[in-house]
Design a protein around this motif. Structure first.
Motif, PDB file in Angstrom:
ATOM      1  N   LYS A 173       0.809  -1.222   0.000  1.00  9.37           N
ATOM      2  CA  LYS A 173       0.000   0.000   0.000  1.00  9.37           C
ATOM      3  C   LYS A 173       0.843   1.273   0.000  1.00  9.37           C
ATOM      4  O   LYS A 173       0.453   2.275  -0.600  1.00  9.37           O
ATOM      5  CB  LYS A 173      -1.015   0.002   1.149  1.00  9.37           C
ATOM      6  CG  LYS A 173      -0.395   0.012   2.530  1.00  9.37           C
ATOM      7  CD  LYS A 173      -1.458  -0.131   3.582  1.00  9.37           C
ATOM      8  CE  LYS A 173      -0.890   0.042   4.976  1.00  9.37           C
ATOM      9  NZ  LYS A 173       0.384  -0.649   5.256  1.00  9.37           N
ATOM     10  N   ARG A 216       5.441   6.050  13.827  1.00  9.03           N
ATOM     11  CA  ARG A 216       6.850   5.661  13.977  1.00  9.03           C
ATOM     12  C   ARG A 216       7.667   6.828  14.536  1.00  9.03           C
ATOM     13  O   ARG A 216       8.574   6.636  15.338  1.00  9.03           O
ATOM     14  CB  ARG A 216       7.420   5.197  12.629  1.00  9.03           C
ATOM     15  CG  ARG A 216       6.920   3.826  12.221  1.00  9.03           C
ATOM     16  CD  ARG A 216       7.414   3.393  10.855  1.00  9.03           C
ATOM     17  NE  ARG A 216       6.856   2.101  10.529  1.00  9.03           N
ATOM     18  CZ  ARG A 216       7.448   0.933  10.805  1.00  9.03           C
ATOM     19  NH1 ARG A 216       8.633   0.907  11.364  1.00  9.03           N
ATOM     20  NH2 ARG A 216       6.858  -0.202  10.510  1.00  9.03           N
ATOM     21  N   VAL A 225       6.438   0.175  17.923  1.00 11.56           N
ATOM     22  CA  VAL A 225       5.436   1.110  17.383  1.00 11.56           C
ATOM     23  C   VAL A 225       3.992   0.709  17.696  1.00 11.56           C
ATOM     24  O   VAL A 225       3.119   1.582  17.843  1.00 11.56           O
ATOM     25  CB  VAL A 225       5.661   1.331  15.855  1.00 11.56           C
ATOM     26  CG1 VAL A 225       5.383   0.081  15.050  1.00 11.56           C
ATOM     27  CG2 VAL A 225       4.843   2.489  15.342  1.00 11.56           C
ATOM     28  N   ALA A 247       0.741   2.939  18.686  1.00  9.46           N
ATOM     29  CA  ALA A 247      -0.501   2.911  17.905  1.00  9.46           C
ATOM     30  C   ALA A 247      -1.691   2.471  18.765  1.00  9.46           C
ATOM     31  O   ALA A 247      -2.837   2.791  18.455  1.00  9.46           O
ATOM     32  CB  ALA A 247      -0.339   1.972  16.709  1.00  9.46           C
ATOM     33  N   ARG A 268      -3.380   8.558  19.521  1.00 10.77           N
ATOM     34  CA  ARG A 268      -4.175   8.464  18.292  1.00 10.77           C
ATOM     35  C   ARG A 268      -5.020   9.723  18.101  1.00 10.77           C
ATOM     36  O   ARG A 268      -5.103  10.254  17.010  1.00 10.77           O
ATOM     37  CB  ARG A 268      -5.101   7.231  18.308  1.00 10.77           C
ATOM     38  CG  ARG A 268      -4.401   5.908  18.259  1.00 10.77           C
ATOM     39  CD  ARG A 268      -5.340   4.793  17.794  1.00 10.77           C
ATOM     40  NE  ARG A 268      -5.482   4.808  16.360  1.00 10.77           N
ATOM     41  CZ  ARG A 268      -4.677   4.147  15.519  1.00 10.77           C
ATOM     42  NH1 ARG A 268      -3.728   3.395  15.982  1.00 10.77           N
ATOM     43  NH2 ARG A 268      -4.845   4.241  14.214  1.00 10.77           N
ATOM     44  N   GLU A 316      -2.397   7.184   3.598  1.00 13.46           N
ATOM     45  CA  GLU A 316      -2.247   5.735   3.736  1.00 13.46           C
ATOM     46  C   GLU A 316      -2.099   5.339   5.201  1.00 13.46           C
ATOM     47  O   GLU A 316      -1.419   6.028   5.961  1.00 13.46           O
ATOM     48  CB  GLU A 316      -0.984   5.373   2.946  1.00 13.46           C
ATOM     49  CG  GLU A 316      -0.480   4.010   3.147  1.00 13.46           C
ATOM     50  CD  GLU A 316       1.003   4.008   3.458  1.00 13.46           C
ATOM     51  OE1 GLU A 316       1.750   4.868   2.977  1.00 13.46           O
ATOM     52  OE2 GLU A 316       1.414   3.131   4.230  1.00 13.46           O
ATOM     53  N   ARG A 332      -4.193   2.657   8.458  1.00 17.88           N
ATOM     54  CA  ARG A 332      -5.074   1.554   8.851  1.00 17.88           C
ATOM     55  C   ARG A 332      -6.509   2.042   9.068  1.00 17.88           C
ATOM     56  O   ARG A 332      -7.453   1.280   8.877  1.00 17.88           O
ATOM     57  CB  ARG A 332      -4.591   0.932  10.179  1.00 17.88           C
ATOM     58  CG  ARG A 332      -3.152   0.443  10.204  1.00 17.88           C
ATOM     59  CD  ARG A 332      -2.936  -0.739   9.273  1.00 17.88           C
ATOM     60  NE  ARG A 332      -1.632  -1.357   9.473  1.00 17.88           N
ATOM     61  CZ  ARG A 332      -0.466  -0.843   9.086  1.00 17.88           C
ATOM     62  NH1 ARG A 332      -0.443   0.316   8.458  1.00 17.88           N
ATOM     63  NH2 ARG A 332       0.662  -1.480   9.306  1.00 17.88           N
ATOM     64  N   ASP A 333      -6.630   3.303   9.514  1.00 17.92           N
ATOM     65  CA  ASP A 333      -7.933   3.833   9.930  1.00 17.92           C
ATOM     66  C   ASP A 333      -8.309   5.090   9.149  1.00 17.92           C
ATOM     67  O   ASP A 333      -9.084   5.907   9.639  1.00 17.92           O
ATOM     68  CB  ASP A 333      -7.887   4.171  11.433  1.00 17.92           C
ATOM     69  CG  ASP A 333      -6.831   5.226  11.746  1.00 17.92           C
ATOM     70  OD1 ASP A 333      -5.929   5.440  10.902  1.00 17.92           O
ATOM     71  OD2 ASP A 333      -6.910   5.847  12.828  1.00 17.92           O
ATOM     72  N   ASP A 391      -3.212  -5.167  14.513  1.00 24.29           N
ATOM     73  CA  ASP A 391      -3.860  -4.102  13.736  1.00 24.29           C
ATOM     74  C   ASP A 391      -5.384  -4.260  13.734  1.00 24.29           C
ATOM     75  O   ASP A 391      -6.120  -3.284  13.802  1.00 24.29           O
ATOM     76  CB  ASP A 391      -3.365  -4.118  12.278  1.00 24.29           C
ATOM     77  CG  ASP A 391      -2.029  -3.401  12.115  1.00 24.29           C
ATOM     78  OD1 ASP A 391      -1.613  -2.667  13.024  1.00 24.29           O
ATOM     79  OD2 ASP A 391      -1.384  -3.593  11.055  1.00 24.29           O
TER      80      ASP A 391
HETATM   81  O1   DC Z   1       2.335   1.270   8.085  1.00 25.25           O
HETATM   82  P1   DC Z   1       3.414   1.082   9.160  1.00 25.25           P
HETATM   83  O2   DC Z   1       3.860  -0.344   9.355  1.00 25.25           O
HETATM   84  O3   DC Z   1       4.565   2.009   8.973  1.00 25.25           O
HETATM   85  O4   DC Z   1       2.680   1.507  10.528  1.00 25.25           O
HETATM   86  C1   DC Z   1       3.376   1.564  11.729  1.00 25.25           C
HETATM   87  C2   DC Z   1       2.451   1.202  12.879  1.00 25.25           C
HETATM   88  O5   DC Z   1       1.441   2.184  13.059  1.00 25.25           O
HETATM   89  C3   DC Z   1       1.735  -0.139  12.762  1.00 25.25           C
HETATM   90  O6   DC Z   1       1.760  -0.745  14.048  1.00 25.25           O
HETATM   91  C4   DC Z   1       0.311   0.210  12.410  1.00 25.25           C
HETATM   92  C5   DC Z   1       0.145   1.582  13.019  1.00 25.25           C
HETATM   93  N1   DC Z   1      -0.738   2.482  12.273  1.00 25.25           N
HETATM   94  C6   DC Z   1      -1.975   2.760  12.779  1.00 25.25           C
HETATM   95  O7   DC Z   1      -2.341   2.197  13.824  1.00 25.25           O
HETATM   96  N2   DC Z   1      -2.791   3.634  12.146  1.00 25.25           N
HETATM   97  C7   DC Z   1      -2.394   4.228  11.016  1.00 25.25           C
HETATM   98  N3   DC Z   1      -3.215   5.097  10.408  1.00 25.25           N
HETATM   99  C8   DC Z   1      -1.134   3.953  10.467  1.00 25.25           C
HETATM  100  C9   DC Z   1      -0.318   3.047  11.118  1.00 25.25           C
END
Ligand code: DC
Length: 224
Positions: free
Chosen positions: A13, A36, A95, A99, A105, A126, A128-129, A182
């Motif tokens: 992604k 991070r 990390v 998160a 958050r 880009e 997760r949420d 996640d």
């Molecule tokens: O995409 P990444 O692996 O660099 O993300 C790092 C950490 O942050 C991973 O544990 C997921 C989390 N994360 C999140 O909880 N929400 C986001 N919008 C982006 C990443």
């Protein structure tokens, strides 16, 4: 315009989001890099990443800037470039603590909304949420994934390229663990929203993933 790209670890992604942003002239925002950067800053300051209150207090005072450089997006924490640390194993290990921290958050989501709203003519964001929490009203949402074995193999090859010989079964275990974390996070968990366009990158090249997303966006823009 806001394009939300959520998905699993090592699904491709990030590369897709970066390329789509470049192709469409939009700002690319890697929200994982922000989590991070907070982690790297905690480690630098000697703050225990599991100490929720201390981490939240530190994150509150922290200014994070994402800067686009020729070699990719860089993260500055209070003006200091921590990109190298952000990509390192210590940050990758810790990390998830950051998160999982609800107050962190809240702070980062507010910042991500500001960045997205200020971006002209828009942003590819880009994480997760993004589609579920940060921009539930995003113009178009994608959910990017691939079978765990494929993602583990990609990570295995990446490690190997960097001179690290980690057994593939171990990489697969860590991918499954990250997926679980996640998906089960109490706030901002990774979910496949009904309106998100699913994209399985298992059999696709990077170029094909980018092309598919761009095609969907162009269709959306033309109203068809
Ligand atoms: O995409 P990444 O692996 O660099 O993300 C790092 C950490 O942050 C991973 O544990 C997921 C989390 N994360 C999140 O909880 N929400 C986001 N919008 C982006 C990443």
């Amino acid at each position: 315009m806001i394009i939300a790209i959520d998905g699993t670890v090592s699904s491709g992604k990030s590369t897709a989001a970066k390329n789509v942003a470049r192709e469409l002239g939009l700002l690319y925002i890697n929200t994982g890099l922000m989590y991070r950067a907070v982690t790297a800053y905690c480690l630098k300051c000697g703050v225990d990443t599991k100490d929720k209150e201390k981490v939240a207090a530190l994150a509150n005072e922290l200014r994070i800037d994402l800067v686009s450089e020729p070699d990719g997006q860089h993260a500055l924490a209070n003006g200091e470039d921590l990109t190298a640390e952000c990509k390192g194993p210590l940050v990758s290990e810790a990390v998830s603590d950051i998160a999982d921290n609800v107050k962190v958050r809240e702070r980062l989501v507010a910042e991500q909304r500001r960045l997205g709203l200020e971006a002209r003519p828009g942003a590819v964001m880009e994480g997760r949420d993004i589609g579920s929490v940060v921009f539930p009203d995003a113009d178009i949402k994608f959910f990017v994934t691939a079978p765990p074995e494929v993602r583990a193999h990609r990570r295995y090859l990446e490690f190997k390229e960097n001179g690290k010989n980690v057994p593939e079964e171990e990489v697969l275990r860590s991918v499954l663990e990250r997926d679980k974390r996640d998906r089960e996070r109490p706030v901002g968990a990774l979910i496949k929203l009904p309106e998100a366009i699913p994209l399985d990158t298992g059999d696709l090249t990077r170029e094909e993933v980018t092309a598919k997303i761009v095609e969907h966006v162009k269709k959306y823009e033309s109203g068809s």
